[in-house]
Design a protein around this motif. Structure first.
Motif, PDB file in Angstrom:
ATOM      1  N   ASP A 141       0.825  -1.209   0.000  1.00 25.31           N
ATOM      2  CA  ASP A 141       0.000   0.000   0.000  1.00 25.31           C
ATOM      3  C   ASP A 141       0.859   1.259   0.000  1.00 25.31           C
ATOM      4  O   ASP A 141       0.553   2.226  -0.709  1.00 25.31           O
ATOM      5  CB  ASP A 141      -0.940   0.014   1.210  1.00 25.31           C
ATOM      6  N   LEU A 142       1.926   1.258   0.795  1.00 18.98           N
ATOM      7  CA  LEU A 142       2.823   2.411   0.841  1.00 18.98           C
ATOM      8  C   LEU A 142       3.496   2.623  -0.508  1.00 18.98           C
ATOM      9  O   LEU A 142       3.560   3.751  -1.013  1.00 18.98           O
ATOM     10  CB  LEU A 142       3.879   2.235   1.936  1.00 18.98           C
ATOM     11  N   LEU A 143       3.979   1.547  -1.128  1.00 20.09           N
ATOM     12  CA  LEU A 143       4.615   1.664  -2.441  1.00 20.09           C
ATOM     13  C   LEU A 143       3.627   2.204  -3.465  1.00 20.09           C
ATOM     14  O   LEU A 143       3.956   3.097  -4.250  1.00 20.09           O
ATOM     15  CB  LEU A 143       5.174   0.310  -2.891  1.00 20.09           C
ATOM     16  N   ALA A 144       2.401   1.695  -3.460  1.00 20.24           N
ATOM     17  CA  ALA A 144       1.379   2.169  -4.398  1.00 20.24           C
ATOM     18  C   ALA A 144       1.093   3.656  -4.186  1.00 20.24           C
ATOM     19  O   ALA A 144       0.986   4.425  -5.153  1.00 20.24           O
ATOM     20  CB  ALA A 144       0.107   1.347  -4.254  1.00 20.24           C
ATOM     21  N   ALA A 145       0.981   4.072  -2.934  1.00 20.07           N
ATOM     22  CA  ALA A 145       0.712   5.478  -2.629  1.00 20.07           C
ATOM     23  C   ALA A 145       1.858   6.373  -3.095  1.00 20.07           C
ATOM     24  O   ALA A 145       1.635   7.449  -3.663  1.00 20.07           O
ATOM     25  CB  ALA A 145       0.467   5.655  -1.133  1.00 20.07           C
ATOM     26  N   LYS A 146       3.092   5.937  -2.867  1.00 21.28           N
ATOM     27  CA  LYS A 146       4.255   6.717  -3.291  1.00 21.28           C
ATOM     28  C   LYS A 146       4.337   6.793  -4.812  1.00 21.28           C
ATOM     29  O   LYS A 146       4.659   7.847  -5.371  1.00 21.28           O
ATOM     30  CB  LYS A 146       5.551   6.132  -2.717  1.00 21.28           C
ATOM     31  N   LEU A 147       4.051   5.670  -5.495  1.00 18.09           N
ATOM     32  CA  LEU A 147       4.049   5.688  -6.960  1.00 18.09           C
ATOM     33  C   LEU A 147       3.015   6.675  -7.486  1.00 18.09           C
ATOM     34  O   LEU A 147       3.259   7.402  -8.448  1.00 18.09           O
ATOM     35  CB  LEU A 147       3.767   4.295  -7.519  1.00 18.09           C
ATOM     36  N   LYS A 148       1.857   6.698  -6.849  1.00 18.69           N
ATOM     37  CA  LYS A 148       0.792   7.615  -7.266  1.00 18.69           C
ATOM     38  C   LYS A 148       1.254   9.068  -7.147  1.00 18.69           C
ATOM     39  O   LYS A 148       0.922   9.908  -7.976  1.00 18.69           O
ATOM     40  CB  LYS A 148      -0.458   7.365  -6.420  1.00 18.69           C
ATOM     41  N   GLU A 149       2.049   9.370  -6.126  1.00 17.14           N
ATOM     42  CA  GLU A 149       2.593  10.717  -5.941  1.00 17.14           C
ATOM     43  C   GLU A 149       3.675  11.041  -6.960  1.00 17.14           C
ATOM     44  O   GLU A 149       3.786  12.168  -7.429  1.00 17.14           O
ATOM     45  CB  GLU A 149       3.218  10.853  -4.548  1.00 17.14           C
ATOM     46  N   LEU A 150       4.505  10.041  -7.284  1.00 17.80           N
ATOM     47  CA  LEU A 150       5.709  10.280  -8.078  1.00 17.80           C
ATOM     48  C   LEU A 150       5.526  10.141  -9.586  1.00 17.80           C
ATOM     49  O   LEU A 150       6.297  10.723 -10.351  1.00 17.80           O
ATOM     50  CB  LEU A 150       6.811   9.300  -7.644  1.00 17.80           C
ATOM     51  N   VAL A 151       4.556   9.349 -10.001  1.00 17.56           N
ATOM     52  CA  VAL A 151       4.399   9.061 -11.432  1.00 17.56           C
ATOM     53  C   VAL A 151       3.221   9.860 -11.967  1.00 17.56           C
ATOM     54  O   VAL A 151       2.073   9.607 -11.599  1.00 17.56           O
ATOM     55  CB  VAL A 151       4.195   7.549 -11.667  1.00 17.56           C
ATOM     56  N   PRO A 152       3.497  10.816 -12.851  1.00 17.35           N
ATOM     57  CA  PRO A 152       2.422  11.649 -13.386  1.00 17.35           C
ATOM     58  C   PRO A 152       1.382  10.806 -14.133  1.00 17.35           C
ATOM     59  O   PRO A 152       1.722   9.913 -14.891  1.00 17.35           O
ATOM     60  CB  PRO A 152       3.127  12.585 -14.365  1.00 17.35           C
ATOM     61  N   GLY A 153       0.113  11.099 -13.875  1.00 10.37           N
ATOM     62  CA  GLY A 153      -0.958  10.433 -14.600  1.00 10.37           C
ATOM     63  C   GLY A 153      -1.360   9.072 -14.057  1.00 10.37           C
ATOM     64  O   GLY A 153      -2.270   8.440 -14.590  1.00 10.37           O
ATOM     65  N   LEU A 154      -0.714   8.592 -13.007  1.00  3.99           N
ATOM     66  CA  LEU A 154      -1.052   7.289 -12.440  1.00  3.99           C
ATOM     67  C   LEU A 154      -2.277   7.452 -11.535  1.00  3.99           C
ATOM     68  O   LEU A 154      -2.231   8.177 -10.550  1.00  3.99           O
ATOM     69  CB  LEU A 154       0.125   6.736 -11.646  1.00  3.99           C
ATOM     70  N   THR A 155      -3.369   6.825 -11.920  1.00  5.32           N
ATOM     71  CA  THR A 155      -4.605   6.936 -11.152  1.00  5.32           C
ATOM     72  C   THR A 155      -5.129   5.552 -10.817  1.00  5.32           C
ATOM     73  O   THR A 155      -4.989   4.613 -11.601  1.00  5.32           O
ATOM     74  CB  THR A 155      -5.693   7.713 -11.918  1.00  5.32           C
ATOM     75  N   GLU A 156      -5.734   5.467  -9.642  1.00  6.89           N
ATOM     76  CA  GLU A 156      -6.277   4.185  -9.199  1.00  6.89           C
ATOM     77  C   GLU A 156      -7.594   3.891  -9.904  1.00  6.89           C
ATOM     78  O   GLU A 156      -8.345   4.804 -10.238  1.00  6.89           O
ATOM     79  CB  GLU A 156      -6.493   4.193  -7.686  1.00  6.89           C
TER      80      GLU A 156
END
Length: 194
Positions: A141-156
């Protein structure tokens, strides 16, 4: 489209790489994540496909386990070989400004520049994520949340209660019941019966 490249060393946590890809693909979108055995069609030349996918990515997740720096059968470390694809993918990412995120698995220790080939020394200074068996769900969950912050356009993906079905199977006098959520198949039965 946003791309996250999943990089791993064969013989070192490739099952974790597959699980990581599956978890993140389920949370975001499977087309966003590139993993060689999933993303390259049978019969295609994997060499240009890998390098093109790295260059088109916004981030590369370098899955690193305890055997990542292990020797090959001839006694040389696999990561020291210039033709090693794990190494080539990470070097390609660095050369093209792709964010590299080491994902340390289990007991794998943080890398130091001294143990890495010179082309990969930068990897030792990349802030890493950790996946451990004691808190795997939280780590994912932490990795997914960080990726969402760092990777432009990444949406759940949006989740709807209508798309999920609960299956609860306790057969006979079983002392163990299995309950799970099955997406899209209300007739699914863990015992193999529709």
């Amino acid at each position: 489209m946003t791309k996250v490249f999943v990089n791993y060393m064969t013989g070192d946590e490739e099952n974790v790489a597959a699980m990581l890809d599956e978890h993140l693909s389920d949370r975001f979108d499977s087309k966003v994540f590139f993993r060689a055995s999933k993303s390259i069609p049978y019969g295609d030349d994997f060499r240009p496909a890998l390098l093109e996918a790295v260059r088109a990515s916004d981030a590369l997740l370098a899955v690193i386990g305890a055997r990542w720096l292990a020797d090959a059968e001839d006694g040389r470390r696999r990561i020291d070989r210039e033709d090693n694809w794990t190494r080539r993918e990470i070097v390609e990412a660095f050369d093209h400004g792709v964010r590299v995120i080491p994902v340390l698995v289990g007991s794998a220790g943080a890398l130091t520049a001294e143990v890495l080939p010179p082309e990969l020394a930068r990897l030792a200074y990349c802030q890493y994520a950790r996946l451990g068996h004691r808190n795997l769900a939280g780590d994912l969950d932490l990795l997914a949340a960080k990726l969402k912050e760092l990777v432009p356009g990444l949406t759940e993906k949006e989740r709807s209660a209508e798309g999920a079905h609960v299956v609860n199977n306790a057969h006979g006098n079983a002392k163990i019941g299995i309950q799970g959520v099955v997406h899209g198949d209300p007739s699914f039965d863990f015992g193999g019966k529709p």
